[in-house]
Structures are given as structure tokens and as C-alpha cells.
Design a protein around this motif. Structure first.
Motif, mmCIF file in Angstrom:
data_model
loop_
_atom_site.group_PDB
_atom_site.id
_atom_site.type_symbol
_atom_site.label_atom_id
_atom_site.label_comp_id
_atom_site.label_asym_id
_atom_site.label_seq_id
_atom_site.Cartn_x
_atom_site.Cartn_y
_atom_site.Cartn_z
ATOM 1 N N ASN A 185 0.880 -1.171 0.000
ATOM 2 C CA ASN A 185 0.000 0.000 0.000
ATOM 3 C C ASN A 185 0.914 1.216 0.000
ATOM 4 O OD1 ASN A 185 -1.681 2.167 0.584
ATOM 5 N ND2 ASN A 185 -2.967 1.009 1.987
ATOM 6 N N PHE A 186 1.191 1.748 -1.210
ATOM 7 C CA PHE A 186 2.233 2.770 -1.335
ATOM 8 C C PHE A 186 1.899 4.066 -0.596
ATOM 9 C CE2 PHE A 186 4.490 6.147 -3.746
ATOM 10 C CZ PHE A 186 5.776 5.774 -3.401
ATOM 11 N N PRO A 187 0.649 4.620 -0.704
ATOM 12 C CA PRO A 187 0.367 5.856 0.035
ATOM 13 C C PRO A 187 0.582 5.715 1.537
ATOM 14 C CG PRO A 187 -1.327 5.463 -1.604
ATOM 15 C CD PRO A 187 -0.480 4.221 -1.556
ATOM 16 N N GLU A 188 0.307 4.526 2.085
ATOM 17 C CA GLU A 188 0.485 4.294 3.513
ATOM 18 C C GLU A 188 1.883 3.785 3.851
ATOM 19 O OE1 GLU A 188 -1.841 4.924 5.833
ATOM 20 O OE2 GLU A 188 -3.170 5.695 4.271
ATOM 21 N N LYS A 189 2.679 3.463 2.810
ATOM 22 C CA LYS A 189 4.029 2.912 2.988
ATOM 23 C C LYS A 189 4.007 1.639 3.843
ATOM 24 C CE LYS A 189 6.716 7.151 2.329
ATOM 25 N NZ LYS A 189 7.306 6.731 1.074
ATOM 26 N N THR A 190 3.075 0.755 3.543
ATOM 27 C CA THR A 190 2.976 -0.514 4.269
ATOM 28 C C THR A 190 3.041 -1.673 3.293
ATOM 29 O OG1 THR A 190 0.553 -0.527 4.173
ATOM 30 C CG2 THR A 190 1.573 0.496 6.109
ATOM 31 N N VAL A 191 3.453 -2.825 3.815
ATOM 32 C CA VAL A 191 3.436 -4.062 3.028
ATOM 33 C C VAL A 191 2.752 -5.134 3.864
ATOM 34 C CG1 VAL A 191 5.766 -4.695 3.804
ATOM 35 C CG2 VAL A 191 4.804 -5.767 1.762
ATOM 36 N N ARG A 192 1.754 -5.787 3.279
ATOM 37 C CA ARG A 192 1.017 -6.857 3.956
ATOM 38 C C ARG A 192 1.535 -8.182 3.409
ATOM 39 N NH1 ARG A 192 -3.768 -4.857 4.320
ATOM 40 N NH2 ARG A 192 -4.054 -4.905 6.573
ATOM 41 N N ILE A 193 2.161 -8.984 4.290
ATOM 42 C CA ILE A 193 2.840 -10.215 3.882
ATOM 43 C C ILE A 193 2.077 -11.421 4.416
ATOM 44 C CG2 ILE A 193 5.012 -11.500 3.940
ATOM 45 C CD1 ILE A 193 6.409 -8.836 4.595
ATOM 46 N N THR A 194 1.733 -12.340 3.522
ATOM 47 C CA THR A 194 1.124 -13.610 3.906
ATOM 48 C C THR A 194 2.192 -14.695 3.808
ATOM 49 O OG1 THR A 194 -1.010 -12.885 3.035
ATOM 50 C CG2 THR A 194 -0.731 -15.239 3.413
ATOM 51 N N PHE A 195 2.382 -15.465 4.877
ATOM 52 C CA PHE A 195 3.479 -16.432 4.908
ATOM 53 C C PHE A 195 3.066 -17.689 5.667
ATOM 54 C CE2 PHE A 195 3.771 -13.735 8.599
ATOM 55 C CZ PHE A 195 4.180 -14.555 9.640
ATOM 56 N N ASP A 196 3.804 -18.765 5.418
ATOM 57 C CA ASP A 196 3.571 -20.044 6.082
ATOM 58 C C ASP A 196 4.305 -20.024 7.418
ATOM 59 O OD1 ASP A 196 3.435 -22.677 6.963
ATOM 60 O OD2 ASP A 196 3.592 -23.508 4.939
ATOM 61 N N ALA A 197 3.551 -19.893 8.501
ATOM 62 C CA ALA A 197 4.152 -19.755 9.825
ATOM 63 C C ALA A 197 4.864 -21.023 10.280
ATOM 64 C CB ALA A 197 3.078 -19.376 10.847
ATOM 65 N N GLN A 198 4.590 -22.163 9.623
ATOM 66 C CA GLN A 198 5.264 -23.406 9.970
ATOM 67 C C GLN A 198 6.672 -23.475 9.386
ATOM 68 O OE1 GLN A 198 3.748 -25.548 12.071
ATOM 69 N NE2 GLN A 198 1.988 -24.152 12.123
ATOM 70 N N LYS A 199 6.939 -22.654 8.356
ATOM 71 C CA LYS A 199 8.212 -22.744 7.642
ATOM 72 C C LYS A 199 9.113 -21.536 7.827
ATOM 73 C CE LYS A 199 6.279 -25.746 4.038
ATOM 74 N NZ LYS A 199 6.010 -25.894 2.582
ATOM 75 N N VAL A 200 8.576 -20.419 8.236
ATOM 76 C CA VAL A 200 9.401 -19.226 8.440
ATOM 77 C C VAL A 200 8.905 -18.480 9.679
ATOM 78 C CG1 VAL A 200 7.981 -17.803 6.902
ATOM 79 C CG2 VAL A 200 10.334 -17.130 7.364
ATOM 80 N N LYS A 201 9.848 -18.115 10.541
ATOM 81 C CA LYS A 201 9.514 -17.371 11.754
ATOM 82 C C LYS A 201 9.315 -15.897 11.427
ATOM 83 C CE LYS A 201 12.238 -20.362 14.818
ATOM 84 N NZ LYS A 201 13.382 -20.385 15.763
ATOM 85 N N LEU A 202 8.604 -15.206 12.325
ATOM 86 C CA LEU A 202 8.394 -13.778 12.144
ATOM 87 C C LEU A 202 9.723 -13.029 12.184
ATOM 88 C CD1 LEU A 202 6.043 -11.879 11.650
ATOM 89 C CD2 LEU A 202 5.856 -11.531 14.116
ATOM 90 N N SER A 203 10.634 -13.471 13.040
ATOM 91 C CA SER A 203 11.955 -12.831 13.121
ATOM 92 C C SER A 203 12.733 -13.021 11.826
ATOM 93 C CB SER A 203 12.750 -13.413 14.291
ATOM 94 O OG SER A 203 12.931 -14.812 14.133
#
Length: 820
Positions: free
Chosen positions: A136-154
Motif C-alpha cells: 500500500n504505497f500511500p500508507e508505505k505498508t506491506v502486507r505479507i502472507t506467509f507459512d508460519a510453519q516454515k518461516v519465523k516472524l523474526s
């Protein structure tokens, strides 16, 4: 894949830095030059990002318009984001999770151009566990969907940081508060440019009025000239650096963008002014240089603020009409989702949207998160589980307690998710691309011919340089690009204020091309909760009536809602229904205390048809344990002004059709309304409706608008060029539609279509205004009669004129069309 890296330290570092630019970030290599893969880099961070891009086959990034890579933050260290994996932090940061797929929304302060968007939306190529990333460029945000079983938030935060886009994470994020950050960089640049411009003008007053021309004031003139040079440097180096970065990135991509002529003009003005100061032949044009940068920055700031205002009006003011059932004791009250607060208990029926994060109060639920994650398999949830916004219940009705207020912007973003909508061409992007590709080249050619004419034919070097720079400054296609953006943005807002809610600007453009309109019947051109309902058949016991209401209450179908309303005095059973199934176009079935209950069509329950009376009303048959007990006769009421609405559409040249899953009830009335019996089609299954629309598009080359209730018409809505869901007070929020209209506004559909068409005329008119500005400006610039600072003033004036015209014209069109 490791690259051979060589570090070169020059004896004369200042000279080296002046001649070497980093291949990734474009900054000067000040202390050392790192050679890797035949490219020069300023630091190990840029080399690392380049290696990541190359390993993921993403080096096309460097050919994108505006691409200026970002070096990883020097403050990064291993384990910096480990705290994100702590359960108490993780649960507050996550926006959605179903146990496998999770979603996070991060603020990225360093996001600044189209190349940033491109790179951030390619994250899935760095790690397959990342399913998608939407910016969302005007808000300068990125919404990421990911597999929580394969990659940690960190690990996700580390990856994003490693390519130069470290997310801003503060205590407010951990506490669940979102504070919008305001990037003041452009304001600083405007302030500095304005300060320097004003002071240079003050120091140039003697030159303006031809004062101090005697020899005694010569030293003072030289001093003022040097001060003007000093004041112009921060404007050229800092305030105008965005123009230089954008032009350089385009040049690396082997083409010229709209900033290229501006950069050439600024460098020309500065070079000529520097020559005059050094040679003592004149005071230079530093006032024109700083004034040009100041006014161009003002114009872009105005552009950004106007766009942000449109986005705010779109995301936070134009609430589409989604309502839910709020339970107050045993009473059920329909409430707009915007009025929900934490602690409210809501009832969600089969296929209804869960509008906010909530806790499940019912024993169990089957949640379909395909709207959010794209995963089609419903998930079982038990009492006490958190249910995230955007899910839909698949089964019997459930009770939930709201945890957080509804995020209208979140639902809007879900609605705009390309995963759940058909890709449809955006013609304005193609046009903008063509203009961007060739406009600058044409302008540069005109400016060059003007320069050569004045320099070699008329022997006037000073006018040649002035005409060259003013041609480059005055001929800006910004108005051409923004005509469509601001016109459609304002029309989106006007639609919303009149309770019609388009998905995006592209939906408005496609609406303007519509020539064929297909209507559903039940719940679309009829009222979803107003009808004459009577039961015909064997007398029902109190318990059987209670069972029927309980089963009907699980469904959102208009006929089920009418039956529930008819049985308003009957209490629903508190016994849990088992094996609830709802089949689109057929009916529902469930088991209650071991008894099988079916409601729906005659074929669904196994009843014999009485064709002699079948056409008089809609019927919902009832069977208990395979024994048909009778049927509910439902005589629906049509919406107010329906005949007038269809007549207006027919007179305007639209082809109208009716596709209904019901029997041919009220055929005589509908024949009179639609005018042509051949345009009425009954007993249409959902797949029949979809195929009918596809045939209109493919065989007859029609642009089809499908108007449905959003419940049984998802396929047809998706297939059509523009899908319209009609909503009263029901929760039929669907990703399949392009537009949601409140039921009592359906009679204004012809006006909305005319407004969309009028919007396209306004865009063309604003294109003409912008072209007139450019042509007039070029006429005076080629003649050498335009100063650089005045040319720069014309840019924001043109922009303001375009915005003012599109706003006033679209407001006037809406007032004229919608009030009538």
C-alpha cells in the motif's frame, strides 16, 4: 552464490568518489569501491542485496523506472528481531493466522518509488514460505502472507531488512496500536528550497532594477553572486535529488522518464549560471533554478496530499453496507459493522462474513478463510478460539464476541485482493506507460531543435539556453497522468456518498463501457425481507415449526429470511443441529435430534410438482425424515420504481435480461417491465448464469453488468465485466463483485452508469486542458519569451487547474444526474 569481491582504495578518495556510483543504491562510493560481478558498490550491504537479487533472478529490478536501491541499515545485528518470536509479542503483531498461514502488516519508512513496490512484492522469490506480499504505497505498508510453519516472524523481518527495507516496529505495534508515520522529508526540501529562493531573490534585487552598475559596487556584485551560488547548492544537491535519482534509474533502464527533461534543465541552468559567475559575464539564473525546484516540489506535495485525501475518503468514509446480527439477550438486532464495538456478541449465519476479530462462543465452527488466505479448505474451531476478520462461517450459525473494532480499510484491502478477483485490463495504465515512454523524448527533441535554432541561426546563446531550459520545464505530462487519477478518485467518493460503493477506479472505467445489463430476481429486484408468506400442506406441530425456523435461520438466502420473519413468534431450538449443508440453487438440510430436515426446491426434498399453480408464487418445500410436509408459498414484493428503472435503461440503449433460479412466477408482470419475453430466463442454476454471461461476452461481444444478491451469483458476478451486489441489511460482502449498492438505491443505477460515462468525458476534457497548457508554454518557450522560474510556476498551476476542473466538473455531473 558468492561473487568474487575486490576492494579498491584509491589514493585520492575524493576524486574516486566523484567518479564512481554504487550500482545498487546509486550513491557515491566515498571511502572505497567494492568490485563484484563486474559492478561497483559502495559497501558490503549493497553487495549483499545485489547477491540476494541475483540468486532470486530479480536483477530486472535495476532496469525499473525510479529504481534506486537502499543499503541495509548499519544498525542491524544478528538476533535483532528475535523478540518477535515471543508468544506475547507474536500474537499482537499478527494480523491473521489459521495455524498455518499468517499475515503481518508492516510500515516500511524507506519505501519511496515504484521500484520499491516491485521489489517488496517479489518477496516470495526470496523464500517460498512467503505466499504473497501486497504494498500500500500511500500508507508505505506491506502486507505479507506467509507459512508460519516454515518461516519465523523474526526471519521474515530479517529478510525484509536485508534488502534495505527494515520495518518500523515500535511499542505501539506490540500493544496493537497503529500510528501513521508522516514522512516530513519533502516538507524539509520545500522549506529549504523556499528559503534559498527567497534569499537569492533578495540578493538579486540590484540586478532586477539595474542598480549598482558603477565600478565601486563591483566587489559587492561579485559577493552577492557567490552567495547566490552557495545558496543554490543545497537546492540542487539535496532538494532536487529525487528528480536526479529517478532520471538516473530510468537512464540505467535505457529510456527517459518524465524527470529526465527536468534534470537536464536544472543542470543547464546551473551550468550557465556557474559560467557567468566565474567569467564575470553575468549574475546567473540561480533565482530561476531555486524557484523552479521550489514550485515543482510544491506541485508534487499538492499532488500527494490530494491523492492521500482521496485514499482517506475511499478507505475510511465510504463504508459499504455490511450489517450483522447483534444479540442483546435473546433479541437479534441488525447493526452496521461500523457500529460494532469490543464486547458485542454477534450471530453469524452460514456463508456470512466475520467482520472483526472475535472469540468463538459457540461449541464449534467451520471457518472458510479463502477470502483472506486463498485456502479453500474450511478449518474447524472450538469455543474460545480467536476467529479473524474476513473468515466466513460454513455451517450452522455461530455466536462470537468482538475483540477489536472493525477495520474498514482492512476489509477494503481484502476486497481489492487480486487473488479473488478476475484480472481486467486497466487501459489508463497502458496510456500512461506510452506517454511516459515517448513524451520525454519528444520534449527533449523540441528543446534541442530550439536551442540549435537560437544558437546557430539567430546567434543568441543566452536566449538559446533560456529557451532550452524553459522548454524542458514547461512541457510536463503530470496533468495527463493525474487527470484519470483525480477524476476517478472524486467519482469514487461521490458514489460512496450516494450509497453505491465501487471496488476501485478501474471498476468505474469498466462501468462506463457497459452496454448490457443482466438482473437476478430474488433479493435483487425484489425486497429480501418483504413478502406474503403462507404455509400450504399438512398442519405442523409446535415442535416441527420450531425445527423449521431453526434450520431456516442458519441460511442467509432471502427466502429463508422471509420464512424466519414469518415465524417471528416461534422460538428457535437450543439443540445443536448436526451435518448442516447448504447447496446453492437447491436448499438446506440438517439433522435435529436424529431427524433429517430439508428446506428448498421440490427436487431437493423429493416433492411432486403441481405445474398448474407453480407460476403463482415462489415455493420453499419442507420434508422431515424424507416425508414432504408441504411448502411455504412466498409472494415477493418488487422494489420501488423497478419499471421506471428498466424503462430508463432500455431507452438509454442498454440490453436488459433477467436470469432467475426461480420458477416463472409473475411472468406477466416481468414481461411488461422488461418488454421482451425472450429476455426473461427462469430456472437458471448458478453455472447457467455464468455461461449465459460468457456467451454474451464471447459470441455477441457485449460488455456485461451483472446485478445479483452476492449470495448465489458469485460465479456470474466474477465472469461479468462489472459485478454488482445489491445489499439491504444483509451480510453479503463478497470478493466476487466490483460494486456494492444499497437496495433502495437500485433505481439510481442508470444515473450511476451515466455518471461513470460522464467521468470518462471529464478525463478527456482535462487531458485537453493539460495539452493546452503544454502547447502554450512550449509556444512562448520556443520563442525565448518565457523565464525558467515562470515555466516552473506553470507546472503546479497546471496541476491545480486539472484537480480543480475534475473536482468541480464531477461534482456538478453527480449533482445533475443523481438528483434527477
Amino acid at each position: 552464490m558468492e561473487q568474487d569481491v575486490t576492494v579498491i582504495e584509491s589514493e585520492n578518495k575524493s576524486q574516486s568518489a566523484a567518479t564512481h556510483l554504487c550500482y545498487h543504491c546509486g550513491e557515491e562510493c566515498k571511502s572505497e569501491i567494492i568490485l563484484s560481478d563486474q559492478h561497483e558498490f559502495c559497501c558490503d550491504g549493497c553487495v549483499h542485496v545485489y547477491d540476494l537479487l541475483k540468486e532470486s533472478d530479480l536483477c530486472d529490478y535495476y532496469a525499473i523506472d525510479g529504481a534506486a536501491g537502499i543499503s541495509p541499515d548499519k544498525s542491524w545485528f544478528k538476533g535483532k528481531f528475535d523478540y518477535l518470536d515471543l508468544p506475547e509479542v507474536h500474537s499482537r503483531m499478527i494480523e491473521f493466522t489459521d495455524g498455518n498461514l499468517s499475515r503481518i502488516n508492516w510500515y516500511i519508512p524507506k519505501m519511496h518509488c515504484s521500484s520499491c513496490i516491485w521489489l517488496l512484492e517479489q518477496l516470495y522469490k526470496f523464500n517460498p514460505a512467503i505466499r504473497s506480499s501486497v504494498v500500500n504505497f500511500p500508507e508505505k505498508t506491506v502486507r505479507i502472507t506467509f507459512d508460519a510453519q516454515k518461516v519465523k516472524l523474526s526471519e521474515l523481518a530479517t529478510l525484509v531488512s536485508s534488502i534495505g527495507y527494515e520495518p518500523y516496529i515500535s511499542l505501539d505495534d506490540v500493544e496493537g496500536k497503529k500510528i501513521k508515520k508522516w514522512d516530513r522529508t519533502r516538507l524539509y526540501k520545500i522549506g529549504i528550497a523556499g528559503f534559498c529562493f527567497g534569499n537569492i531573490m533578495m540578493l538579486s534585487f540590484p540586478e532586477y532594477f539595474h542598480l549598482g552598475m558603477d565600478a565601486s559596487d563591483e566587489k559587492l556584485r561579485i559577493t552577492f553572486g557567490l552567495l547566490n551560488l552557495a545558496l543554490s547548492l543545497p537546492v540542487l544537491i539535496y532538494c532536487a535529488n529525487d528528480f536526479f535519482k529517478s532520471a538516473w534509474s530510468a537512464l540505467k533502464g535505457k529510456y527517459l522518464n518524465i524527470d529526465a527533461p527536468i534534470v537536464i534543465a536544472l543542470l543547464s541552468i546551473f551550468g550557465l549560471s556557474l559560467y557567468q559567475i566565474i567569467s564575470g559575464t553575468g549574475p546567473g539564473y540561480f533565482d530561476s533554478l531555486t524557484g523552479a525546484v521550489f514550485f515543482m516540489l510544491l506541485g508534487r506535495f499538492f499532488q500527494d496530499k490530494t491523492y492521500a485525501g482521496i485514499s482517506f475518503d475511499r478507505d475510511y468514509k465510504s463504508y459499504f453496507p455490511v450489517a450483522v446480527s447483534v444479540l442483546k439477550g435473546k433479541e437479534e438486532a441488525r447493526t452496521p459493522i461500523t457500529d460494532l464495538v469490543s464486547g458485542d456478541v454477534i450471530l453469524v449465519r452460514n456463508a456470512e462474513l466475520i467482520p472483526a476479530d472475535a472469540v468463538l462462543l459457540s461449541p464449534e465452527a467451520l471457518i472458510d478463510y479463502s477470502f483472506v488466505s486463498g485456502e479453500a479448505e474450511p478449518l474447524k474451531r472450538k469455543r474460545g478460539d480467536t476467529i479473524y476478520a474476513g473468515g466466513k462461517q460454513a455451517g450452522t450459525s455461530i455466536e462470537l464476541e468482538i475483540l477489536r473494532d472493525v477495520s474498514q480499510s482492512y476489509l477494503t484491502q481484502l476486497w481489492n485482493n487480486d487473488t479473488f478477483s478476475k484480472q481486467k485490463d486497466d487501459q489508463s495504465k497502458t496510456l500512461a506507460y506510452r506517454i511516459n515512454r515517448y513524451f520525454s523524448v519528444i520534449v527533449l527533441m523540441i528543446a534541442s531543435l530550439t536551442f540549435l535554432t537560437w544558437f546557430f541561426i539567430y546567434k543568441n546563446p543566452e536566449t538559446a539556453f533560456r529557451a532550452f531550459t524553459t522548454c524542458l520545464l514547461v512541457a510536463c505530462p503530470c496533468g495527463l497522468f493525474l487527470s484519470s487519477t483525480f477524476t476517478n478518485g472524486n467519482i469514487l467518493s461521490l458514489f460512496g456518498k450516494n450509497r453505491c460503493y465501487p471496488k476501485n477506479a478501474d471498476a468505474i472505467e469498466r462501468l462506463s463501457h457497459i452496454d448490457t445489463i443482466v438482473f437476478d430476481k430474488t433479493g435483487t429486484i425484489t425486497h429480501s425481507d418483504e413478502a406474503e408468506v403462507a404455509f400450504v400442506g399438512n398442519a405442523l406441530s409446535g415442535e416441527e415449526t420450531q425445527i423449521i425456523k431453526t434450520v431456516a435461520a442458519q441460511s442467509s438466502h432471502p427466502l429463508s429470511r422471509m420464512i424466519v420473519k414469518k415465524l417471528g413468534s416461534v422460538r428457535t431450538s437450543e439443540s445443536q443441529l448436526k451435518h448442516y449443508v447448504e447447496t446453492t440453487g437447491s436448499g438446506v438440510q440438517a439433522f435435529w435430534r436424529g431427524q433429517q430436515v430439508k428446506l428448498g426446491s421440490a427436487a431437493w426434498v423429493g416433492a411432486a410438482l403441481d405445474n398448474a399453480v407453480e407460476e403463482l408464487s415462489s415455493r420453499v418445500y419442507v420434508s422431515i425424515d424424507e416425508v414432504v410436509r408441504g411448502y411455504f408459498s412466498v409472494k415477493t414484493r418488487y422494489r420501488k420504481n423497478l419499471p421506471e428503472t428498466i424503462l430508463k435503461l432500455n431507452k438509454s440503449g442498454f440490453h436488459t435480461y433477467l436470469l432467475s433460479g426461480d420458477k416463472p412466477t409473475d411472468e406477466a408482470f416481468l414481461h411488461a417491465v422488461f418488454g421482451n419475453e425472450a429476455n426473461l430466463y427462469f430456472k437458471q442454476k448458478p453455472e447457467d448464469k455464468l455461461q449465459f454471461i460468457a456467451n454474451l461476452q464471447n459470441k455477441l461481444d457485449k460488455h456485461v453488468l451483472m446485478v445479483g444478491d452476492g449470495l448465489n451469483d458469485a460465479g456470474a458476478l466474477r465472469q461479468s465485466n462489472v459485478g454488482v451486489a445489491v445489499s439491504d441489511d444483509i451480510n453479503n460482502f463478497t470478493p466476487s463483485c466490483d460494486l456494492i449498492i444499497e437496495g433502495d438505491q437500485l433505481s439510481r443505477l442508470p444515473a450511476f452508469i451515466r455518471l461513470a460515462k460522464q467521468g470518462q468525458k471529464i478525463i478527456k476534457a482535462s487531458f485537453a486542458i493539460s495539452l493546452i497548457y503544454n502547447l502554450l508554454g512550449l509556444f512562448f518557450a520556443i520563442g525565448g519569451k518565457l523565464s525558467p522560474v515562470f515555466a516552473a510556476v506553470l507546472m503546479p498551476v497546471s496541476l491545480i487547474s486539472i484537480v480543480g476542473f475534475t473536482t468541480l466538473a464531477s461534482n456538478r455531473a453527480a449533482k445533475k444526474l443523481l438528483q434527477n
